[in-house]
Design a protein around this motif. Structure first.
Motif, PDB file in Angstrom:
ATOM      1  N   CYS A  17      39.676 142.991 -12.373  1.00  0.00           N
ATOM      2  CA  CYS A  17      39.097 144.086 -12.107  1.00  0.00           C
ATOM      3  C   CYS A  17      37.585 143.787 -12.125  1.00  0.00           C
ATOM      4  O   CYS A  17      36.935 144.630 -11.550  1.00  0.00           O
ATOM      5  N   LEU A  18      37.089 142.957 -12.679  1.00  0.00           N
ATOM      6  CA  LEU A  18      35.551 142.424 -12.742  1.00  0.00           C
ATOM      7  C   LEU A  18      35.073 142.315 -11.389  1.00  0.00           C
ATOM      8  O   LEU A  18      34.008 142.484 -10.828  1.00  0.00           O
ATOM      9  N   THR A  19      36.082 141.391 -10.526  1.00  0.00           N
ATOM     10  CA  THR A  19      35.716 141.129  -9.050  1.00  0.00           C
ATOM     11  C   THR A  19      35.681 142.358  -8.248  1.00  0.00           C
ATOM     12  O   THR A  19      34.765 142.651  -7.409  1.00  0.00           O
ATOM     13  N   THR A  20      36.799 143.237  -8.608  1.00  0.00           N
ATOM     14  CA  THR A  20      36.715 144.711  -7.689  1.00  0.00           C
ATOM     15  C   THR A  20      35.538 145.336  -8.072  1.00  0.00           C
ATOM     16  O   THR A  20      34.943 146.040  -7.297  1.00  0.00           O
ATOM     17  N   ALA A  21      35.127 145.512  -9.134  1.00  0.00           N
ATOM     18  CA  ALA A  21      34.112 146.168  -9.738  1.00  0.00           C
ATOM     19  C   ALA A  21      32.503 145.636  -9.411  1.00  0.00           C
ATOM     20  O   ALA A  21      31.704 146.535  -9.231  1.00  0.00           O
ATOM     21  N   VAL A  22      32.603 144.330  -9.340  1.00  0.00           N
ATOM     22  CA  VAL A  22      31.125 143.851  -9.041  1.00  0.00           C
ATOM     23  C   VAL A  22      30.846 143.772  -7.476  1.00  0.00           C
ATOM     24  O   VAL A  22      29.906 143.948  -6.877  1.00  0.00           O
ATOM     25  N   ARG A  23      32.001 143.529  -6.734  1.00  0.00           N
ATOM     26  CA  ARG A  23      32.023 143.406  -5.224  1.00  0.00           C
ATOM     27  C   ARG A  23      31.335 144.351  -4.437  1.00  0.00           C
ATOM     28  O   ARG A  23      30.409 144.167  -3.773  1.00  0.00           O
ATOM     29  N   LEU A  24      31.897 145.675  -4.454  1.00  0.00           N
ATOM     30  CA  LEU A  24      31.139 146.692  -3.816  1.00  0.00           C
ATOM     31  C   LEU A  24      29.648 146.961  -4.125  1.00  0.00           C
ATOM     32  O   LEU A  24      28.755 147.111  -3.391  1.00  0.00           O
ATOM     33  N   PRO A  25      29.265 147.245  -5.303  1.00  0.00           N
ATOM     34  CA  PRO A  25      27.945 147.369  -5.429  1.00  0.00           C
ATOM     35  C   PRO A  25      26.858 146.240  -5.419  1.00  0.00           C
ATOM     36  O   PRO A  25      25.886 146.506  -4.691  1.00  0.00           O
ATOM     37  N   VAL A  26      27.387 145.069  -5.424  1.00  0.00           N
ATOM     38  CA  VAL A  26      26.675 144.021  -4.954  1.00  0.00           C
ATOM     39  C   VAL A  26      26.451 143.798  -3.468  1.00  0.00           C
ATOM     40  O   VAL A  26      25.192 143.641  -2.726  1.00  0.00           O
ATOM     41  N   ARG A  27      27.530 144.110  -2.734  1.00  0.00           N
ATOM     42  CA  ARG A  27      27.330 144.093  -1.006  1.00  0.00           C
ATOM     43  C   ARG A  27      26.626 145.303  -0.693  1.00  0.00           C
ATOM     44  O   ARG A  27      25.728 144.997   0.265  1.00  0.00           O
ATOM     45  N   ILE A  28      26.695 146.721  -1.570  1.00  0.00           N
ATOM     46  CA  ILE A  28      25.735 147.490  -1.261  1.00  0.00           C
ATOM     47  C   ILE A  28      24.035 147.059  -1.066  1.00  0.00           C
ATOM     48  O   ILE A  28      23.291 147.299  -0.352  1.00  0.00           O
ATOM     49  N   VAL A  29      23.756 146.736  -2.393  1.00  0.00           N
ATOM     50  CA  VAL A  29      22.544 146.295  -2.767  1.00  0.00           C
ATOM     51  C   VAL A  29      21.980 145.128  -1.894  1.00  0.00           C
ATOM     52  O   VAL A  29      20.900 144.923  -1.151  1.00  0.00           O
ATOM     53  N   VAL A  30      22.842 144.154  -1.695  1.00  0.00           N
ATOM     54  CA  VAL A  30      22.349 143.028  -0.683  1.00  0.00           C
ATOM     55  C   VAL A  30      22.279 143.319   0.683  1.00  0.00           C
ATOM     56  O   VAL A  30      21.200 143.091   1.534  1.00  0.00           O
ATOM     57  N   LEU A  31      23.272 144.333   1.015  1.00  0.00           N
ATOM     58  CA  LEU A  31      22.995 145.013   2.562  1.00  0.00           C
ATOM     59  C   LEU A  31      21.762 145.607   2.757  1.00  0.00           C
ATOM     60  O   LEU A  31      21.011 145.481   3.676  1.00  0.00           O
ATOM     61  N   VAL A 282      29.995 134.660 -14.910  1.00  0.00           N
ATOM     62  CA  VAL A 282      29.013 134.081 -13.769  1.00  0.00           C
ATOM     63  C   VAL A 282      29.710 133.500 -12.641  1.00  0.00           C
ATOM     64  O   VAL A 282      29.056 133.803 -11.691  1.00  0.00           O
ATOM     65  N   THR A 283      30.742 132.855 -12.668  1.00  0.00           N
ATOM     66  CA  THR A 283      31.355 132.459 -11.390  1.00  0.00           C
ATOM     67  C   THR A 283      31.630 133.586 -10.508  1.00  0.00           C
ATOM     68  O   THR A 283      31.426 133.603  -9.351  1.00  0.00           O
ATOM     69  N   VAL A 284      32.226 134.849 -11.059  1.00  0.00           N
ATOM     70  CA  VAL A 284      32.442 135.859 -10.358  1.00  0.00           C
ATOM     71  C   VAL A 284      31.361 136.427  -9.561  1.00  0.00           C
ATOM     72  O   VAL A 284      31.329 136.915  -8.504  1.00  0.00           O
ATOM     73  N   VAL A 285      30.131 136.722 -10.546  1.00  0.00           N
ATOM     74  CA  VAL A 285      29.103 137.326 -10.015  1.00  0.00           C
ATOM     75  C   VAL A 285      28.422 136.365  -9.154  1.00  0.00           C
ATOM     76  O   VAL A 285      27.789 136.689  -7.753  1.00  0.00           O
ATOM     77  N   VAL A 286      28.131 134.997  -9.394  1.00  0.00           N
ATOM     78  CA  VAL A 286      27.621 134.191  -8.284  1.00  0.00           C
ATOM     79  C   VAL A 286      28.383 134.234  -6.849  1.00  0.00           C
ATOM     80  O   VAL A 286      27.765 134.286  -5.734  1.00  0.00           O
ATOM     81  N   ARG A 287      29.805 133.972  -6.964  1.00  0.00           N
ATOM     82  CA  ARG A 287      30.364 134.035  -5.874  1.00  0.00           C
ATOM     83  C   ARG A 287      30.366 135.186  -5.015  1.00  0.00           C
ATOM     84  O   ARG A 287      30.414 135.293  -3.797  1.00  0.00           O
ATOM     85  N   GLU A 288      30.505 136.297  -5.652  1.00  0.00           N
ATOM     86  CA  GLU A 288      30.318 137.756  -5.128  1.00  0.00           C
ATOM     87  C   GLU A 288      28.906 137.779  -4.229  1.00  0.00           C
ATOM     88  O   GLU A 288      28.923 138.391  -3.322  1.00  0.00           O
ATOM     89  N   VAL A 289      27.953 137.195  -5.220  1.00  0.00           N
ATOM     90  CA  VAL A 289      26.566 137.508  -4.492  1.00  0.00           C
ATOM     91  C   VAL A 289      26.628 136.591  -3.360  1.00  0.00           C
ATOM     92  O   VAL A 289      25.975 136.900  -2.069  1.00  0.00           O
ATOM     93  N   ALA A 290      27.117 135.352  -3.425  1.00  0.00           N
ATOM     94  CA  ALA A 290      26.994 134.436  -2.280  1.00  0.00           C
ATOM     95  C   ALA A 290      27.717 135.249  -1.027  1.00  0.00           C
ATOM     96  O   ALA A 290      27.505 135.023   0.107  1.00  0.00           O
TER      97      ALA A 290
END
Length: 405
Positions: A17-31, A282-290
């Motif tokens: 759930c952490l990956t699912t919760a982090v992925r969409l906001p991170v992608r929106i901000v990065v986009l 941290v791994t999930v956050v870094v991976r999702e950010v990359a």
């Protein structure tokens, strides 16, 4: 192109759930952050390509041509004209003849000096040695050899054979006997007494003393030391070892239960789970950010191309299409009208006027000076043939007196 048009990757099954919760906001901000950067990047890249294609490459070619034309060719011509050609001429016309002359002069001078040196220093000494010194030396050597032979060698040989040899043999016999006597006397005075003293006195006394000392050491030192080690030191050492072992066991137990066990429990049940959780986060956050950066960069490329195509379409419909329509609908027919109605008749009239002027000028020249004469052709020269005399020889006749009918 195909890589940029790839669809976003689907979520892998089994992700937390952490990956699912982090992925969409991170992608929106990065986009949101990446799209302007990609637009600027594409614009700068397109501008750079255009500048390179339209300005830098021609400018570089022009500068290279100017450098080659204005610098390289003049410098090369100047070098060849002002340096190479004069040096070659100077070498060929001045230095080479002068060098050859100097070489010939030095060669002749060397030959003369060699001949003069031989005449002054070699040939006189050779003649002196060959005709004076060598014969005189041979004569002197013969005389000296005869004198040495009969005044020194012969008397010395007689003296050695007749006198010195018998005297030497007698002296040798005398010295040999004297040496044998002295050796026997030395042994009798200095060797045999000491040998007897060592063999019959000192050796037995030394053996007795050694046996006594060994017995005393055995029963006064070794036996008491062995008893002391076996009866006293060994029990005391075992007790000390047991005491030290017990103290070490107690201290090890205390250290284990006071320090090691709590620290191990803290590491096993607190720090390691917390570290794993933090590392996972941290791994999930870094991976999702990359992944978000890569995905958003591709999406930004798609958006940038779409905006570029939209701007290109707008530019085409606003500027290119009207210009093309004006050119095709207005300027082309107008140009055809001007070409067919004005330019061609004007050019035909100009050509006709030029032809009329040329003919008028020819008529005036003919009226004033007459028609030009046609060049007369020279008569052909007939070919030269043999004269047709009656006495000429033919195939069926002969002019000789023997064969004439």
């Amino acid at each position: 192109m195909d890589k940029d048009r790839r669809v976003p990757e689907r979520y892998e099954p089994g992700e937390g759930c952490l990956t699912t919760a982090v992925r969409l906001p991170v992608r929106i901000v990065v986009l949101v952050l990446v799209v302007p950067v990609r637009l600027v990047w594409d614009a700068v890249a397109a501008l750079g390509r255009a500048v390179h294609r339209t300005a830098l490459r021609p400018l570089g070619r022009g500068l290279a041509w100017l450098w080659h034309t204005l610098v390289v060719l003049p410098v090369a011509w100047t070098w060849r004209t002002l340096v190479v050609a004069p040096l070659a001429w100077f070498w060929r016309s001045v230095l080479t003849p002068v060098g050859r002359g100097i070489a010939l002069l030095l060669r002749g001078l060397g030959v003369g000096l060699v001949w003069l040196g031989k005449a002054l220093f070699v040939w006189p000494w050779v003649a002196l040695w060959r005709y004076v010194v060598a014969p005189v030396g041979r004569g002197v050597a013969v005389v000296v050899a005869w004198l040495v032979r009969y005044l020194v060698v012969v008397p010395a040989r007689w003296l050695y054979v007749s006198v010195l040899t018998p005297v030497g043999r007698g002296i040798a016999l005398l010295l040999r006997g004297l040496g044998v006597g002295l050796v026997w006397l030395g042994k009798a005075l200095f060797v045999w007494p000491w040998v007897a003293l060592w063999r019959y006195v000192l050796a037995p006394v030394g053996r007795g003393i050694a046996a006594a000392v060994a017995w005393l050491v055995r029963y006064l030192v070794v036996v008491p030391a062995r008893w002391l080690y076996a009866s006293v030191l060994t029990p005391v050492g075992r007790g000390i070892v047991w005491l030290v072992r017990g103290i070490g066991t107690v201290l090890a137990t205390l250290v284990r239960w006071i320090l090691v066990v709590p620290l191990v429990a803290l590491w096993r049940y607190v720090l390691r789970p917390a570290g794993r959780a933090l590392a996972a986060v941290v791994t999930v956050v870094v991976r999702e950010v990359a992944a978000a950066f890569g995905h958003c960069w591709r999406v930004a490329g798609i958006i940038s191309r779409a905006i570029g195509r939209f701007l290109g379409t707008v530019l085409r419909w606003v500027f290119v299409k009207p210009v093309r329509w004006v050119y095709r609908t207005v300027l082309t027919p107008l140009g055809h009208v001007i070409r067919n109605g004005i330019w061609r008749p004007a050019r035909q009239a100009l050509r006709t006027a030029r032809e009329t002027v040329r003919q008028t000028r020819q008529e005036l020249r003919r009226a004033l000076f007459g028609a030009p004469r046609e060049p007369q052709r020279a008569a052909a020269v007939p070919p030269r043939r043999e004269p047709g005399a009656p006495g000429t020889r033919t195939l069926g006749s002969s002019t000789t007196a023997l064969t004439k009918d």
